[in-house]
Scaffold this active site. Structure first.
Site, PDB file in Angstrom:
ATOM      1  N   PRO A   1       2.579  -8.275   9.510  1.00  0.00           N
ATOM      2  CA  PRO A   1       2.085  -7.088  10.217  1.00  0.00           C
ATOM      3  C   PRO A   1       1.258  -6.181   9.315  1.00  0.00           C
ATOM      4  O   PRO A   1       1.521  -6.044   8.121  1.00  0.00           O
ATOM      5  CB  PRO A   1       3.371  -6.395  10.670  1.00  0.00           C
ATOM      6  N   GLU A   2       0.257  -5.556   9.920  1.00  0.00           N
ATOM      7  CA  GLU A   2      -0.557  -4.586   9.210  1.00  0.00           C
ATOM      8  C   GLU A   2       0.122  -3.220   9.244  1.00  0.00           C
ATOM      9  O   GLU A   2       1.074  -2.982   9.990  1.00  0.00           O
ATOM     10  CB  GLU A   2      -1.940  -4.496   9.882  1.00  0.00           C
TER      11      GLU A   2
END
Length: 252
Positions: A2-3
Site C-alpha cells: 500500500p501507498e
C-alpha cells in the site's frame, strides 16, 4: 505494498470507528501478544506514520501495525459478517459497542509503550502526509547518495515516508526522468519532493482504486502527454512503468 495515501485512509477509517470509545473486545492473534487484554481501555487515536499505523490506547499503549503486501484493516457493524478473509488470516480484533475492526494478514503487529514508538518508526524520513513533513530534510536525504537511482531513492522510507511502487513510477513521470536515472543527475531535484507530495495529497481522499494514473499499469497504452506507448520494466524485482519519450535517462 500500500501507498501512503491508502495507509492514511485506513488510519482515518479506524480512528472514526474506534477513537473515544472503550474496547469491549480485544484479541491479538500473534504469539507474543496473545495474552494481552485491552478490554476496557479507550482508544485515543489512530494515526498513520508513513506506511505504519499507530493506534494509541489509554494507559500509554500503542498497537503498531504494518500492512505489508497483503494486509488490511476492515471495519464492521454489529452483526455484520466479517468478509476480509478466512479466520486463520485474522491477526487482530478490536471492538467497541458500535464497531469492530479486524486486522487481516498483518505482517507486523506489536503492542508497545507509546513513549517507545520511535523504536518502531523512528527510522522513517519525513512523512509526506504527516505533521512532521519537512521538504528540506526529505531532499537532503534523497541527495545523500547522488549515484542512487531515483526510483530506489524514492522507495527508501528512510528518505521520505509514504511513496510506494505506484507513486514511484508516477513521480518519475512528473519530473520527466526514468526510475534508473541517478538522483544526482536530475535537474532541479527538489521537483521530486514537490511531485511526490502533490501526488499523495491529491489521492489521499480518493476511494481505493480510483487513482488517476499516467503510467503505472498502462503498458502498451498511449502516454497521456505525448501519445507514445508506455513501457514496463523491472527495478529491484518490482514492476516499473515509464514513457520512452517524455522521460529521460537509463532504461535499466
Amino acid at each position: 505494498m500500500p501507498e501512503g495515501d491508502t495507509v492514511w485512509q485506513t488510519a482515518r477509517r479506524l480512528h472514526t470507528a474506534l477513537a473515544g470509545r472503550p474496547l469491549v473486545r480485544s484479541d491479538l492473534r500473534v504469539p507474543r501478544f496473545a495474552t494481552a487484554d485491552l478490554t476496557g481501555r479507550t482508544v485515543l487515536e489512530v494515526i498513520p506514520r508513513g506506511k505504519h499505523l499507530l493506534a494509541r490506547i489509554e494507559g500509554g499503549l500503542t498497537l503498531h501495525s504494518h500492512l505489508g503486501m497483503e494486509g488490511a484493516w476492515k471495519v464492521y457493524a454489529p452483526g455484520e459478517r466479517w468478509r476480509g478473509g478466512p479466520a486463520h488470516q485474522i491477526r487482530a480484533v478490536l471492538g467497541t459497542a458500535e464497531r469492530t475492526a479486524i486486522g487481516y494478514r498483518l505482517p507486523v503487529l506489536e503492542l508497545l509503550r507509546t513513549r517507545e514508538e520511535e523504536r518502531a518508526v523512528g527510522h522513517l524520513g519525513p512523512d509526506l502526509l504527516g505533521p512532521d513533513w519537512d521538504p528540506v530534510a526529505a531532499l537532503r536525504n534523497l541527495l545523500a547518495d547522488p549515484a542512487r537511482p531515483v526510483g530506489e531513492a524514492l522507495l527508501d522510507q528512510r528518505n521520505l515516508a509514504g511513496v510506494g511502487n505506484i507513486f514511484k513510477s508516477e513521480t518519475c513521470f512528473l519530473v520527466r526522468a526514468t526510475p534508473w536515472l541517478p538522483v544526482g543527475e536530475l535537474p532541479s531535484p527538489e521537483r521530486l519532493v514537490t511531485a511526490a507530495k502533490r501526488l499523495l495529497e491529491a489521492n489521499r481522499n480518493r476511494p481505493g482504486g480510483s487513482r488517476r494514473l499516467s503510467v503505472y499499469g498502462r503498458k502498451g497504452l498511449p502516454c497521456t502527454r505525448c501519445g507514445a506507448l508506455i513501457r514496463k520494466g523491472d527495478q529491484d524485482d518490482r514492476p516499473v512503468y515509464w514513457c520512452p519519450v517524455c522521460q529521460s535517462g537509463p532504461t535499466s
